[in-house]
Enzyme design. Structure first.
Site, short mmCIF file in Angstrom:
data_model
loop_
_atom_site.label_atom_id
_atom_site.label_comp_id
_atom_site.label_asym_id
_atom_site.label_seq_id
_atom_site.Cartn_x
_atom_site.Cartn_y
_atom_site.Cartn_z
N HIS A 136 39.05 -24.51 -32.12
CA HIS A 136 39.39 -23.15 -31.69
C HIS A 136 40.78 -22.75 -32.17
CE1 HIS A 136 42.09 -24.64 -28.50
NE2 HIS A 136 41.16 -25.55 -28.25
N CYS A 152 40.72 -30.91 -27.48
CA CYS A 152 40.11 -30.11 -28.53
C CYS A 152 41.00 -30.03 -29.77
CB CYS A 152 39.81 -28.71 -28.01
SG CYS A 152 38.54 -28.69 -26.73
#
Length: 184
Positions: A136, A152
């Protein structure tokens, strides 16, 4: 220009502050030897690079921020789906680890410029099961090249928009941790 502000989005995206990012982490095409086919995404967490494998021993290389020790994913997965301006909800383990920071967000956070997933997210699954691992964007430009996230992979917002355009659902993703080879 590739890190300029973006005005044609639902929310304005500021220019990346490249004074906070080492030039080696700026998006660029590089030589890259791999046995993986073109279109594969390879994430080298130790080097803090994401590679999108191209033809003829080339790859697009993006600088990344990665998860803190103990919060990493390793192995092969696929991009099950992807979202523009995604909603974000902290995982149960994030809430348990830091309730003062995340408990009030247990119901999720609407899309926008303060949302931790940024303008795009790729959702990784293994054997049809959500890994809870995402690729992301981030507004924390200073985090690129560092291990600070909750697990992440984060890219500059301009880079995640570029990668999002190039990577369809079903794309194979290989995540390497340290110098360990991944069984595929």
């Amino acid at each position: 220009m590739m890190y300029a502000p973006i005005h044609d989005e639902p929310f304005p995206i500021k220019a990346a502050d490249l004074s906070q990012v080492e030039p080696q982490y700026w998006r660029q095409e590089v030589s890259y030897a791999t046995h993986e086919p073109p279109g594969t995404v390879i994430i080298d967490t130790a080097a803090r690079f994401l590679y999108l494998v191209q033809e003829n021993g080339r790859a697009l290389r993006y600088g990344i921020g990665v998860g803190k020790a103990g919060l990493e994913f390793e192995g092969a997965a696929v991009v099950q789906y992807k979202r523009e301006w995604p909603r974000w909800t902290p995982t149960a383990s994030m809430i348990a680890r830091e309730p003062e920071r995340y408990a009030h967000l247990a119901g999720g956070m609407e899309p926008g410029i303060t949302n931790p997933l940024g303008p795009r997210a790729l959702y990784l699954f293994r054997n049809g099961v959500d890994t809870l691992y995402r690729i992301h964007g981030t507004t924390e430009d200073w985090s690129i090249g560092r291990a600070i996230s909750s697990g992440c992979i984060r890219l500059l917002n301009q880079d995640i928009i570029d990668l999002y355009r190039r990577v369809p659902p079903g794309t194979r993703v290989v995540v390497l941790q340290g110098n360990h080879a991944v069984a595929v």
